[in-house]
Write an enzyme that holds these catalytic residues in place. Structure first.
Site: not given
Ligand code: AMP
Length: 287
Positions: A31, A37, A187
């Site tokens: 989130g 995302h 995030s």
């Molecule tokens: P998180 O909400 O941080 O657990 O991330 C959820 C998904 O989004 C994971 O697969 C992350 O690797 C991906 N993600 C987070 N930040 C980025 C970004 N800047 N670029 C691409 N994917 C991202």
């Protein structure tokens, strides 16, 4: 867009769509969504997924004691609006008490790729990640699941788990989406205020320095990694955790002359622990 609150709801949605012949994509998140995302949703659509489910779950088991589980940023209403705009068909928002009810005692432990790098700094982190992703996979039973390369070691852990446990799910990695100044979107960037926000650029700047050297013909792994490390160490508001060069596919250590390398960095900047990485590959035929 359907809101699914329990593993049973998630399973029922997936079963119904599969009966209708849909190719299902899953985008797991914690989130507080940003453009990174949303790019994963687009990648799932580009992979032919007609029905895409995103999950939002701040997973307690992947936070180590003293980390930011309690204060991790949350904004469900804003997240749902963004996902609706991106064309997501369903959002899975399980409660922690449904994911880990009293008596919960089963965990997924991935070996080699979980060790070192963030696995060293955050003991138990990847066990929590593998466990929750296994549970999301079993509830959603997608054809395709998309993860960001931003969390490079996490992607490697999930690939290993999906392969080793015969999930039969296509794991797709998606490129890192960055702010205009190069900072990888996260995030946790919400924690960066004032000078910390400026200082946070040192990670991507270090990786860019390494890439510039590589593009200029430098092939010594230690020299490339040192260029990235130096930028981060030169930033007084940053505390370097690691800067390492690894084999892109296996994350095994790497030394000497390289034609391909993934450089991974982690540093604390103010209250935020930040990670970033770059994969450098020589064009075929160019040495
Ligand atoms: P998180 O909400 O941080 O657990 O991330 C959820 C998904 O989004 C994971 O697969 C992350 O690797 C991906 N993600 C987070 N930040 C980025 C970004 N800047 N670029 C691409 N994917 C991202």
């Amino acid at each position: 867009m359907e809101l699914l609150r329990t593993p049973a709801d998630m399973r029922a949605w997936s079963d119904a769509l599969k009966m209708a012949g849909a190719r299902i994509g899953l985008v797991p998140t914690m989130g507080y969504l940003h453009e990174g995302h949303i790019s994963l949703v687009r990648v799932a659509a580009a992979r032919g997924c007609g029905a895409i489910a995103a999950s939002i779950f701040v997973n307690p088991t992947q936070f180590t004691p003293g980390e930011d589980y309690e204060k991790y940023p949350r904004d469900e209403a804003r997240d749902l609006a963004k996902l609706e705009g991106a064309g997501v068909s369903a959002v899975y928002l399980p409660a922690a008490s449904d994911m880990y009810p009293d008596g919960y005692q089963t965990y997924v432990e991935v070996g080699g790729v979980s060790q070192g790098l963030c696995g060293a700094a955050r003991p138990g982190h990847f066990r929590g990640v593998a466990t929750v992703v296994a549970k999301l996979f079993l509830a959603a039973r997608p054809h395709v699941a998309v993860f960001g390369e931003k969390d490079y070691q996490q992607l490697a852990v999930i690939r290993a788990m999906a392969r080793d446990l015969d999930f039969g799910i296509e794991i797709v990695g998606a490129p890192t989406v960055r702010e205009e100044d190069g900072l990888a979107m996260s995030s946790r960037n919400a924690y960066l205020k004032g000078e910390d926000r400026t200082a946070a650029r040192c990670l991507s700047r270090g990786l860019s320095r390494a890439k510039a050297l590589f593009d200029g013909g430098e092939r010594d792994a230690a020299t490339l990694v040192a260029a990235a490390r130096r930028e981060i160490e030169a930033e007084k508001r940053a505390v370097l955790d690691y800067a390492e060069g690894r084999v892109s596919e296996t994350l095994l250590p790497l030394k000497g002359r390289v034609d391909a390398i993934t450089i991974l960095v982690a540093a604390k900047v103010g209250p935020a622990r930040l990670i970033d990485n770059v994969t450098l590959t020589a064009e075929p035929g160019r040495r």
